[in-house]
Design a protein around this motif. Structure first.
Motif, short mmCIF file in Angstrom:
data_model
loop_
_atom_site.label_atom_id
_atom_site.label_comp_id
_atom_site.label_asym_id
_atom_site.label_seq_id
_atom_site.Cartn_x
_atom_site.Cartn_y
_atom_site.Cartn_z
N GLY A 1 1.36 -1.15 0.10
CA GLY A 1 0.26 0.23 0.48
C GLY A 1 0.87 1.03 0.43
N ALA A 2 1.98 1.53 0.56
CA ALA A 2 2.62 2.62 0.90
C ALA A 2 3.66 3.11 -0.74
CB ALA A 2 3.66 2.50 1.88
N ALA A 3 4.01 1.22 -1.19
CA ALA A 3 4.71 1.67 -2.64
C ALA A 3 3.99 2.31 -3.45
CB ALA A 3 5.43 0.61 -3.12
N ARG A 4 2.12 1.60 -3.84
CA ARG A 4 1.09 1.96 -4.54
C ARG A 4 1.17 3.47 -4.31
NH1 ARG A 4 0.43 -0.26 -8.96
NH2 ARG A 4 0.47 1.71 -9.23
N THR A 5 0.93 4.12 -3.29
CA THR A 5 0.86 5.29 -1.99
C THR A 5 1.88 5.96 -3.51
OG1 THR A 5 -0.56 5.30 -0.99
CG2 THR A 5 0.20 7.13 -0.63
N ALA A 6 2.97 5.57 -2.64
CA ALA A 6 4.33 6.10 -3.30
C ALA A 6 4.72 6.47 -4.60
CB ALA A 6 5.65 5.78 -2.44
N PHE A 7 3.54 5.70 -4.97
CA PHE A 7 3.96 5.92 -7.16
C PHE A 7 3.04 6.49 -7.49
CE2 PHE A 7 3.51 4.25 -11.12
CZ PHE A 7 4.51 4.57 -11.46
N ASP A 8 2.12 6.48 -6.93
CA ASP A 8 0.56 6.99 -7.40
C ASP A 8 0.14 8.77 -7.09
OD1 ASP A 8 -0.11 4.89 -8.59
OD2 ASP A 8 -1.64 4.38 -7.47
N THR A 9 1.47 9.14 -5.87
CA THR A 9 0.78 10.42 -5.54
C THR A 9 2.25 11.35 -5.33
OG1 THR A 9 0.10 10.05 -3.22
CG2 THR A 9 -1.15 9.95 -4.46
N GLY A 10 3.02 10.04 -5.38
CA GLY A 10 4.60 10.97 -5.26
C GLY A 10 5.27 11.35 -6.17
N ASP A 11 6.35 11.93 -6.20
CA ASP A 11 7.11 13.20 -7.13
C ASP A 11 8.05 11.90 -7.96
OD1 ASP A 11 5.80 15.24 -7.02
OD2 ASP A 11 6.61 16.20 -5.60
N TRP A 12 8.37 10.69 -7.63
CA TRP A 12 9.87 9.86 -7.60
C TRP A 12 9.66 9.66 -8.85
CZ3 TRP A 12 13.42 8.76 -5.10
CH2 TRP A 12 14.97 7.98 -5.27
N SER A 13 8.34 9.41 -9.61
CA SER A 13 8.56 8.35 -10.87
C SER A 13 8.71 9.56 -11.86
CB SER A 13 7.07 7.85 -11.31
OG SER A 13 6.03 8.98 -10.94
N GLY A 14 8.37 10.91 -11.76
CA GLY A 14 8.76 11.68 -12.53
C GLY A 14 10.33 12.80 -12.53
N ASP A 15 11.12 12.70 -11.29
CA ASP A 15 12.26 13.47 -11.20
C ASP A 15 13.61 12.77 -11.07
OD1 ASP A 15 13.97 14.66 -10.30
OD2 ASP A 15 12.25 16.02 -8.46
N VAL A 16 13.53 12.86 -12.08
CA VAL A 16 15.37 11.97 -12.76
C VAL A 16 16.40 12.45 -11.81
CG1 VAL A 16 16.94 10.88 -14.45
CG2 VAL A 16 14.51 11.00 -15.33
N ALA A 17 16.64 13.54 -11.26
CA ALA A 17 17.31 13.39 -10.95
C ALA A 17 17.29 14.20 -9.85
CB ALA A 17 17.57 15.90 -11.50
N PHE A 18 16.48 14.31 -9.05
CA PHE A 18 15.92 13.40 -7.54
C PHE A 18 16.45 11.98 -6.78
CE2 PHE A 18 13.93 12.61 -3.86
CZ PHE A 18 13.80 12.90 -2.79
N ARG A 19 15.42 11.11 -8.34
CA ARG A 19 16.29 9.28 -8.13
C ARG A 19 17.75 9.41 -8.13
NH1 ARG A 19 11.77 9.10 -12.00
NH2 ARG A 19 13.05 7.82 -13.52
N GLN A 20 18.62 10.36 -9.06
CA GLN A 20 19.83 10.30 -9.16
C GLN A 20 20.42 10.27 -8.44
OE1 GLN A 20 22.91 12.03 -9.65
NE2 GLN A 20 24.28 10.75 -10.12
N HIS A 21 19.98 11.17 -7.17
CA HIS A 21 20.58 12.14 -6.30
C HIS A 21 20.80 11.42 -4.65
CE1 HIS A 21 21.09 14.92 -2.61
NE2 HIS A 21 20.12 14.15 -2.50
N CYS A 22 19.26 10.59 -4.73
CA CYS A 22 19.20 10.18 -3.34
C CYS A 22 19.76 8.67 -3.47
CB CYS A 22 17.67 8.95 -3.74
SG CYS A 22 16.02 10.78 -3.04
N LEU A 23 20.06 7.96 -5.00
CA LEU A 23 20.60 6.51 -5.18
C LEU A 23 22.58 6.69 -5.06
CD1 LEU A 23 18.82 4.91 -7.99
CD2 LEU A 23 19.14 4.67 -5.59
#
Length: 506
Positions: free
Chosen positions: A71-93
């Motif tokens: 449920g947490a993963a579903r909500t994070a994908f559907d309502t969060g910014d993670w899927s659309g922010d490449v620069a932030f994903r690279q920063h976090c990784l």
């Protein structure tokens, strides 16, 4: 941006105490950014294969815990910014990469503790996957998620067509026990960098390689709550529930073919996308012009270095009849010389099997080979000097019938079988006589001839004259019942993306 809740501090993660020796990992789950115990506080024991002793516990997650993580993963994908922010994903990784570097000696001790992998060969278990995090962070940053394919003519008029590469959604990752930290990274980091959210279910025998990763993500990165979740459990029902849940869009799995079939069946009603790296029974075709004294000792070492617990291991040696006895003598000497013992000893190359059940399986298959007419050349039992722990002697079986059980079933132990052949065509036929098709090997002085043989093997990967097929920049995966899809390379990253074709005005 989704905020990450503060991690709870009980039960606390164990502290590192020195540079070597047994070390328990974090006993908590990671769900929606919170490090927490399982529902009801249940835990299960973790055993060190080197001495068969209980060395700690892990959270025994329930289906209810898993459902909260999904449920947490579903909500994070559907309502969060993670899927659309490449620069932030690279920063976090990149944060994750740096944090893993800081924690790598702790991670190394945990891997040796729960797997029994010799500390002398932990580079591929620790340093390699840490480097992989940076690779995928940089690769995903530079990946072209929109590709203009130009103007196309159709009956209803011209259109420009653009390919949009978009994350699949919620990815369920189910990982095995043989190289747990490496595969936890390999099955989750590309998925995360592609913009997916992840629920990781580590193997029951090696929970800490997953829970430690969860702790590091929660405490040392900006990865938002729900994007990465870890549920350890001693119950098979938890993995089954992850495969069946309709909120999960994709399953990535490494493990046995039997379990892979069960996962496919559970995923079928919702037609989930799957990546499957399953069993292997790889053959090494040694040609009559090969330098046996160079080729065969390496084959023996590879068979023993992870206690034979490697899916790509070339466990079936095919020797030309004209050089058969010479090859057997070389293999026998190399197997007999392998150092077996305490995985904490830096001079040891072969540690224990992961469990008593796994050792009994290996010994049972060896016995079946002898019963079917194979000749036991060396090994075949428990080392006399290692009565404590799950150790197995390096074992060589000769005159193995290619249709016998030991030639057909994956052993996952330090066992080589040897079968003679007369012609190249016969060698290829024996090599392909398997439900598996994960890997293979060909050795011969004539490089063109060896390459031609490699092309005839029905496998996803082949090593020719010791030149490895495996690497981050090259696709890896199996054919037949060894799997679906690919990891690594451009092909492996795209597995975690859907392709949308958009037609729009030119």
């Amino acid at each position: 941006m989704t905020q990450k809740p503060t991690a709870t501090q009980q039960p606390a993660a164990p502290q590192t105490a020195g540079a070597t020796g047994i070390l328990a990992g974090d006993p908590r789950l990671l769900i929606d950014g919170e490090l927490t115990g399982a529902t009801g506080g249940a835990r299960f024991e973790v055993i060190h294969p080197g001495n068969a002793q209980v060395v700690g516990t892990a959270a025994d997650g329930t289906v209810a815990d898993l459902e909260r993580a999904i449920g947490a993963a579903r909500t994070a994908f559907d309502t969060g910014d993670w899927s659309g922010d490449v620069a932030f994903r690279q920063h976090c990784l990149m944060q994750l990469h740096d944090a893993l570097e800081r924690n790598k000696e702790r991670l190394r001790r945990i891997v040796v503790t729960e797997v029994g992998c010799p500390i002398s060969v932990t580079g591929s278990q620790i340093e390699d996957p840490i480097a992989e995090v940076k690779h995928w962070a940089d690769y995903g940053r530079d990946f072209d998620y929109l590709v203009d394919t130009g103007v196309h003519r159709a009956v209803i008029g011209t259109a420009r067509r653009t390919l949009s590469f978009e994350p699949v959604g919620v990815v369920g990752a189910i990982t095995p026990w043989n190289v747990p930290f490496y595969l936890n990274i390999a099955q989750t980091v590309p998925a995360l960098m592609a913009g997916n959210t992840v629920v990781l279910k580590p193997a029951q025998l090696t929970p800490w390689s997953g829970s430690e990763l969860g702790r590091i993500v929660a405490e040392e990165t900006d990865i938002p709550a729900g994007v990465f979740n870890v549920v350890t459990s001693n119950a098979n029902a938890v993995g089954a529930a992850l495969s069946a849940d309709p909120r999960v869009d994709m399953i990535t799995f490494t493990g046995s073919t039997a379990t892979g079939r069960a996962i496919l069946a559970a995923a079928a009603p919702t037609v989930k996308k799957t990546i499957m790296e399953l069993g292997g029974k790889s053959a090494h075709v040694v040609l009559d012009d090969a330098k046996l004294e160079r080729v065969l000792p390496m084959s023996a070492m590879v068979a023993c270095v992870m206690s034979g617990q490697a899916c790509i291991m070339a466990s079936r040696i095919l020797l030309p009849r004209s050089r058969y006895h010479e090859g057997i003598e070389i293999l026998q000497a190399a197997m007999a010389a392998t150092s077996v013992g305490d995985p904490w000893n830096p001079s040891v190359l072969q540690g224990p099997q992961i469990s008593e059940a796994q050792r009994e399986k290996v010994l049972g298959l060896i016995a079946s080979g002898v019963a079917d007419g194979a000749r036991l050349v060396t090994g075949g039992g428990i080392p006399a000097n290692l009565p404590v722990g799950y150790y197995t002697e390096p074992t060589l079986l000769a005159e193995v019938d290619p249709n016998s059980r030991i030639a057909q079933e994956e052993i996952f132990g330090p066992v080589l079988t040897v079968t003679p052949y007369d012609t190249d065509d016969e060698a290829v036929a024996i090599a392909n006589n398997s439900i598996y098709g994960l890997s293979g090997e060909v050795s011969g002085a004539d490089a063109d001839r060896a390459f031609a043989i490699a092309r005839r093997l029905r496998t996803g990967n082949v090593t020719v004259n010791g030149r490895s097929h495996f690497g981050l920049t090259s696709p890896f995966g199996g054919t037949k019942q060894s799997g679906l899809g690919r990891r690594n390379g451009d092909e492996g990253f795209r597995e975690y993306l859907e392709i949308k074709t958009i037609g729009h005005p030119a």
